[in-house]
Design a protein around this motif. Structure first.
Motif, PDB file in Angstrom:
ATOM      1  N   UNK A 833       0.831  -1.210   0.000  1.00 32.85           N
ATOM      2  CA  UNK A 833       0.000   0.000   0.000  1.00 32.85           C
ATOM      3  C   UNK A 833       0.863   1.257   0.000  1.00 32.85           C
ATOM      4  N   UNK A 834       1.956   1.266   0.760  1.00 31.97           N
ATOM      5  CA  UNK A 834       2.848   2.427   0.804  1.00 31.97           C
ATOM      6  C   UNK A 834       3.502   2.665  -0.564  1.00 31.97           C
ATOM      7  N   UNK A 835       3.956   1.578  -1.191  1.00 32.09           N
ATOM      8  CA  UNK A 835       4.585   1.701  -2.512  1.00 32.09           C
ATOM      9  C   UNK A 835       3.584   2.233  -3.546  1.00 32.09           C
ATOM     10  N   UNK A 836       2.349   1.716  -3.506  1.00 29.32           N
ATOM     11  CA  UNK A 836       1.317   2.160  -4.452  1.00 29.32           C
ATOM     12  C   UNK A 836       0.976   3.633  -4.235  1.00 29.32           C
ATOM     13  N   UNK A 837       0.834   4.026  -2.980  1.00 34.80           N
ATOM     14  CA  UNK A 837       0.488   5.421  -2.680  1.00 34.80           C
ATOM     15  C   UNK A 837       1.579   6.379  -3.151  1.00 34.80           C
ATOM     16  N   UNK A 838       2.838   6.019  -2.943  1.00 34.36           N
ATOM     17  CA  UNK A 838       3.941   6.887  -3.389  1.00 34.36           C
ATOM     18  C   UNK A 838       3.955   7.032  -4.903  1.00 34.36           C
ATOM     19  N   UNK A 839       3.732   5.944  -5.649  1.00 33.75           N
ATOM     20  CA  UNK A 839       3.708   6.016  -7.106  1.00 33.75           C
ATOM     21  C   UNK A 839       2.577   6.909  -7.603  1.00 33.75           C
ATOM     22  N   UNK A 840       1.390   6.724  -7.050  1.00 26.69           N
ATOM     23  CA  UNK A 840       0.242   7.537  -7.486  1.00 26.69           C
ATOM     24  C   UNK A 840       0.446   9.005  -7.111  1.00 26.69           C
ATOM     25  N   UNK A 841       0.985   9.281  -5.932  1.00 25.46           N
ATOM     26  CA  UNK A 841       1.226  10.668  -5.510  1.00 25.46           C
ATOM     27  C   UNK A 841       2.265  11.342  -6.406  1.00 25.46           C
ATOM     28  N   UNK A 842       3.311  10.621  -6.771  1.00 22.09           N
ATOM     29  CA  UNK A 842       4.337  11.198  -7.650  1.00 22.09           C
ATOM     30  C   UNK A 842       3.762  11.530  -9.018  1.00 22.09           C
ATOM     31  N   UNK A 843       2.930  10.623  -9.565  1.00 18.93           N
ATOM     32  CA  UNK A 843       2.315  10.887 -10.872  1.00 18.93           C
ATOM     33  C   UNK A 843       1.362  12.072 -10.795  1.00 18.93           C
ATOM     34  N   UNK A 844       0.564  12.166  -9.718  1.00 18.10           N
ATOM     35  CA  UNK A 844      -0.361  13.286  -9.568  1.00 18.10           C
ATOM     36  C   UNK A 844       0.385  14.603  -9.380  1.00 18.10           C
ATOM     37  N   UNK A 845       1.485  14.580  -8.655  1.00 19.29           N
ATOM     38  CA  UNK A 845       2.276  15.797  -8.450  1.00 19.29           C
ATOM     39  C   UNK A 845       2.847  16.308  -9.776  1.00 19.29           C
ATOM     40  N   UNK A 846       3.296  15.386 -10.621  1.00 16.43           N
ATOM     41  CA  UNK A 846       3.846  15.779 -11.923  1.00 16.43           C
ATOM     42  C   UNK A 846       2.781  16.421 -12.799  1.00 16.43           C
ATOM     43  N   UNK A 847       1.599  15.810 -12.895  1.00 18.93           N
ATOM     44  CA  UNK A 847       0.531  16.371 -13.728  1.00 18.93           C
ATOM     45  C   UNK A 847       0.012  17.678 -13.149  1.00 18.93           C
ATOM     46  N   UNK A 848      -0.062  17.799 -11.804  1.00 17.49           N
ATOM     47  CA  UNK A 848      -0.524  19.050 -11.193  1.00 17.49           C
ATOM     48  C   UNK A 848       0.446  20.188 -11.479  1.00 17.49           C
ATOM     49  N   UNK A 849       1.756  19.916 -11.449  1.00 16.70           N
ATOM     50  CA  UNK A 849       2.755  20.951 -11.734  1.00 16.70           C
ATOM     51  C   UNK A 849       2.632  21.461 -13.167  1.00 16.70           C
ATOM     52  N   UNK A 850       2.454  20.544 -14.125  1.00 15.75           N
ATOM     53  CA  UNK A 850       2.304  20.966 -15.526  1.00 15.75           C
ATOM     54  C   UNK A 850       1.006  21.742 -15.720  1.00 15.75           C
ATOM     55  N   UNK A 851      -0.073  21.304 -15.066  1.00  7.93           N
ATOM     56  CA  UNK A 851      -1.344  22.024 -15.176  1.00  7.93           C
ATOM     57  C   UNK A 851      -1.232  23.431 -14.594  1.00  7.93           C
ATOM     58  N   UNK A 852      -0.489  23.583 -13.491  1.00 11.32           N
ATOM     59  CA  UNK A 852      -0.289  24.924 -12.913  1.00 11.32           C
ATOM     60  C   UNK A 852       0.488  25.826 -13.869  1.00 11.32           C
ATOM     61  N   UNK A 853       1.549  25.277 -14.501  1.00 18.62           N
ATOM     62  CA  UNK A 853       2.319  26.071 -15.470  1.00 18.62           C
ATOM     63  C   UNK A 853       1.457  26.448 -16.674  1.00 18.62           C
ATOM     64  N   UNK A 854       0.583  25.543 -17.087  1.00 18.32           N
ATOM     65  CA  UNK A 854      -0.279  25.820 -18.239  1.00 18.32           C
ATOM     66  C   UNK A 854      -1.328  26.874 -17.912  1.00 18.32           C
ATOM     67  N   UNK A 855      -1.771  26.927 -16.639  1.00 14.15           N
ATOM     68  CA  UNK A 855      -2.779  27.923 -16.254  1.00 14.15           C
ATOM     69  C   UNK A 855      -2.228  29.337 -16.245  1.00 14.15           C
ATOM     70  N   UNK A 856      -0.887  29.504 -16.245  1.00 10.08           N
ATOM     71  CA  UNK A 856      -0.284  30.831 -16.219  1.00 10.08           C
ATOM     72  C   UNK A 856      -0.316  31.504 -17.589  1.00 10.08           C
ATOM     73  N   UNK A 857      -0.638  30.758 -18.650  1.00  4.76           N
ATOM     74  CA  UNK A 857      -0.701  31.355 -19.990  1.00  4.76           C
ATOM     75  C   UNK A 857      -2.003  32.118 -20.165  1.00  4.76           C
TER      76      UNK A 857
END
Length: 857
Positions: A833-857
């Motif tokens: 469960x810990x390994x799965x949660x870390x993988x999903x959190x890392x993927x969500x953090x990456x997509x959230x960062x790109x979405x934040x950069x895209x919202x600045x345009x």
């Protein structure tokens, strides 16, 4: 071709402009007589097969005691805006024989603008040309005169000439005049003695004169002097400078009724013309990429010469009033528009023909309703021809692709043979590549392996190719040490999150073993690609390929982009390393390598591999051994790819969008090549290097012109001071109406694509984690029943015969219900469960960062 002094026809952006002079009288009396220059914009309607008027305009001129005529008209570039506009030269002559000339510009709003005017004590009659500026050039008394909108003063060129055969633009030389003059004997020849000079033999010679630079050009680069006595007109098809030599391709018409094609000053073909007295020649490029030479004759005849294997007359017409070349039907290629003499109709546009000597053929006075079957048959034949050509092209592309794959296979066999030989010499066991790495598939289907094989995972983790590094290099720029690694294409495509680290060799125990550095991955498009990019659609993969649903089959692996250079780079401070005079560093590469699990899902495993060692000494740095060398050679910068990577690695990138509402952005290119003294890299033509002395030296620019009024300028400079100086210099040459906008890091299109890939990765991570959890949970379940045995296997009737049997049946039924509930309420291991949660959190953090950069345009 001239129509008369009261009427002229011109083509502009697929439209036909009809200029006419008309006299009017004011209401108050005849003394206030005026003359109007009227223009009608006509466009061809493909439905009605006729020219229809789109708009019109007029320009009024006082004409008391004046005779007004239209001398000529042409489309030239307005030097103020860089936009091509129609120009009309008007002549006014009074009773005192004083001649005044007006040059008018026609704008898209049908408004006329007087560019300039000038007076002469004689009339313009010989070799009148309009060119960039706008400017007017003419010949009078064997002298060359010209006037431009910048000076508004008539100037004389220091040349004597008998005729002007061509005027046009030639690259950095500007406007060039090609003329014929009496041959001038060299200083070392005596007129009384026998002359051996080429010009003296023929009595006349060609010469070129650049108006802006006021320099003479050698006439033999156009044509041999022997043709100077017969050539009457010239059209330059192409001119360029290769290896500091002017290369010219042109066609010329002669008084002997010939059309001659010249390449680099030598005749390459000749064609006999069907009529006498040719007066002008122009070209057209049709939809089939055929080059047509249109020759007009003084008698009003026109012929078309086609260049294929040889020059041949393809078609001819008589009684032609005017011939124009443009895209009149909006097909993206050029057609011929011929207007014929028609005594029964005064309208110039009443009798015409549009053709490209191919599929396009429109003519006035034809009943198209009866010609529909023939037209449909022609279109059907054309479609069948195109389909056949596409089939041949596809077959040729398939053949080329097979040859490339065969060559790739040969190289792979040679590479594996070399590896086997090296292993044999070094007494190592040679490991052959697996079937999966070779892209092979079992003919009898997939062989399922045990789901969690420890030996399999261990073998996958240790499979790192020995020859994965193509090159390890280092450069010194300022106070920075740049270390780069070029990986093999196959190894690079299987990696993600690539980075480098530098470790000091163990012999230097007084230094911290880990060197602080930052990483970059830089990609460059090389100047010339080893693989031609085809416009055809790539064929589907072979039928026996595995069906790929998880991105395992990568098109980049099947068709590598050979024209793209990539390098993983580490940048660190140089001065701490030089303090020890000599130091040796180990270069390690860290990445995530993709590997396939047995359930066809992809996982990534972190790897660390040794790339090699680099040595650095104060003596080598002082001698410039690792310095970047950027030199000029034949208008190119000779820096290697490693030098380009090093300069870009230590630079900061800034992107600007330049938009102009009313002017073309031609000053930007002139500013880069002129004031900034930039030259393109020989290895990468997209980027140019600034050689200007001072703080801006070493700045790299990339100028991309989206359209004539919008472009993107990318700067790679060392610091903000250099950036401010470059922008200040650029703003001074840009028109005031230009808008300069700083773009944020990354473009909107690239960030959108990255966001889509990040969301896809997030979805795949969640799905893979779910499948992994389900598989492991099922394996961890402990069932009460023995394998293969259920309650239904026992006869119910025998259990119900006695009270003991009923109790046994009730107990088994209760156990089966509990086990069913347990299967619906599966649990998960804490570590999983810990390994799965870390993988999903890392993927969500990456997509959230790109979405934040895209919202600045």
């Amino acid at each position: 071709m001239l129509l008369g002094d009261q009427e002229q026809i011109l083509t502009y952006n697929g439209e036909v402009l009809l200029f006419q002079l008309s006299n009017t009288k004011h209401v108050e009396g005849a003394a206030d007589k005026t003359t109007n220059l009227c223009v009608r914009r006509m466009a061809f309607n493909r439905d009605t097969k006729l020219f229809v008027q789109k708009s019109s305009g007029a320009f009024s001129m006082r004409a008391s005691h004046l005779k007004i005529e239209i001398i000529c008209c042409s489309c030239t570039t307005d030097s103020r805006t860089g936009i091509i506009l129609p120009c009309i030269l008007i002549k006014k002559k009074n009773r005192n024989n004083v001649t005044k000339y007006l040059l008018l510009l026609l704008h898209s709003s049908n408004q006329f603008e007087q560019s300039f005017h000038f007076k002469l004590d004689y009339e313009l009659k010989e070799d009148i040309k309009l060119f960039t500026g706008p400017s007017v050039l003419w010949r009078h008394a064997n002298k060359l005169f010209y006037i431009s909108s910048d000076t508004c003063t008539v100037r004389s060129a220091p040349v004597q000439l008998s005729s002007v055969v061509w005027t046009g633009e030639m690259g950095d030389k500007g406007t060039v005049v090609l003329g014929i003059r009496t041959a001038c004997l060299p200083d070392n020849e005596d007129q009384d003695e026998f002359s051996t000079s080429n010009g003296a033999i023929w009595g006349s010679e060609f010469f070129g004169y650049a108006i802006e630079t006021q320099k003479m050009l050698t006439g033999t680069c156009f044509m041999p002097h022997a043709y100077s006595r017969v050539v009457s007109s010239v059209y330059v098809c192409k001119n360029e400078i290769l290896k500091k030599q002017l290369r010219i391709s042109l066609v010329a018409i002669t008084h002997k009724n010939q059309l001659i094609w010249f390449q680099d000053g030598l005749p390459k073909g000749v064609c006999e013309l069907p009529y006498e007295k040719p007066c002008s020649v122009k070209t057209a490029v049709t939809s089939s990429n055929d080059v047509l030479f249109i020759v007009s004759f003084a008698s009003g005849n026109v012929c078309v010469v086609q260049r294929r294997d040889s020059l041949q007359v393809a078609s001819k017409w008589q009684k032609v009033k005017s011939v124009l070349v443009d895209d009149f039907i909006g097909s993206g290629s050029e057609q011929l528009l011929l207007f014929f003499n028609d005594d029964s109709n005064t309208d110039v546009l009443s009798t015409f023909k549009i053709t490209d000597l191919g599929a396009v053929d429109y003519a006035s006075g034809i009943n198209y309703k009866h010609d529909v079957p023939a037209a449909e048959g022609l279109q059907e034949n054309g479609l069948l021809t195109v389909q056949a050509l596409e089939t041949r092209l596809q077959a040729g592309y398939t053949c080329v692709r097979e040859l490339q794959q065969h060559l790739k296979l040969k190289k792979k066999v040679i590479f594996e043979s070399c590896r086997a030989l090296i292993d044999l010499v070094e007494e190592r066991t040679h490991i052959l590549p697996t079937a999966e790495e070779e892209g092979l598939v079992s003919l009898w289907g997939d062989i399922e392996n045990p789901p969690h094989s420890l030996s399999k995972e261990t073998s996958l983790a240790s499979k790192v190719p020995e020859h994965f590094t193509e090159k390890l290099w280092q450069r010194v720029v300022g106070d920075s040490l740049i270390v780069g690694v070029k990986l093999t294409e196959s190894f690079y495509l299987s990696l993600s999150d690539v980075s480098l680290s530098l470790l000091v060799d163990q012999n230097f125990s007084s230094i911290s073993p880990i060197i602080k550095c930052r990483n970059k991955i830089i990609k460059l498009n090389k100047a010339f690609s080893a693989l031609a990019v085809s416009s055809c659609q790539i064929e589907p993969p072979p039928k026996k390929m595995k069906l790929d649903l998880h991105g395992k089959y990568d098109m980049k692996k099947e068709f590598p982009q050979l024209n793209e250079a990539k390098s993983v780079i580490a940048i660190t401070s140089l001065s701490p390393l030089l303090a020890f005079h000599r130091v040796c560093c180990i270069v390690l590469l860290h990445a995530k390598k993709q590997k396939c699990r047995t359930d066809s899902l992809q996982e990534s495993k972190k790897i660390t591999v040794l790339c090699g060692k680099i040595s650095l000494s104060l003596e080598d740095v002082s001698n410039g051994k690792y310095s970047v060398k950027m030199l000029k050679d034949n208008n190119y910068c000779t820096g290697s790819l490693e030098d380009i990577f090093a300069v870009l690695a230590v630079s900061v990138r800034f992107s600007f969008q330049i938009v102009s509402s009313d002017c073309a952005l031609t000053p930007v290119n002139s500013w880069l090549l002129g004031e900034m003294e930039c030259t393109p890299f020989k290895e990468c033509h997209d980027n140019i290097f600034c050689h200007k002395t001072g703080i801006v030296y070493g700045t790299v620019f990339k100028w991309t012109l989206k359209n004539p009024f919008e472009g993107f300028l990318m700067l790679f400079c060392r610091n903000l001071t250099v950036l401010f100086q470059c922008i200040y210099s650029l703003i001074r040459v840009l028109p005031p109406s230009c808008d300069l906008k700083l773009l944020k890091c990354g473009s909107k299109g690239i960030l959108t694509e990255q966001l889509a890939l990040a969301l896809e990765k997030e979805m795949l991570t969640s799905r893979n984690s779910f499948f992994s959890r389900e598989s492991k949970a099922e394996n961890s379940l402990i069932w009460g029943n023995e394998p293969g045995k259920t309650i239904t296997d026992v006869p119910v009737a025998s259990l119900l015969d006695s009270e003991e049997g009923v109790q046994q049946f009730r107990k088994k039924l209760q156990n089966e219900g509990e086990e069913s509930m347990l299967s619906m309420d599966q649990t998960m291991n804490g570590d999983l469960y810990q390994e799965t949660s870390l993988k999903i959190a890392a993927a969500q953090c990456s997509s959230d960062m790109i979405a934040w950069r895209l919202s600045k345009f």
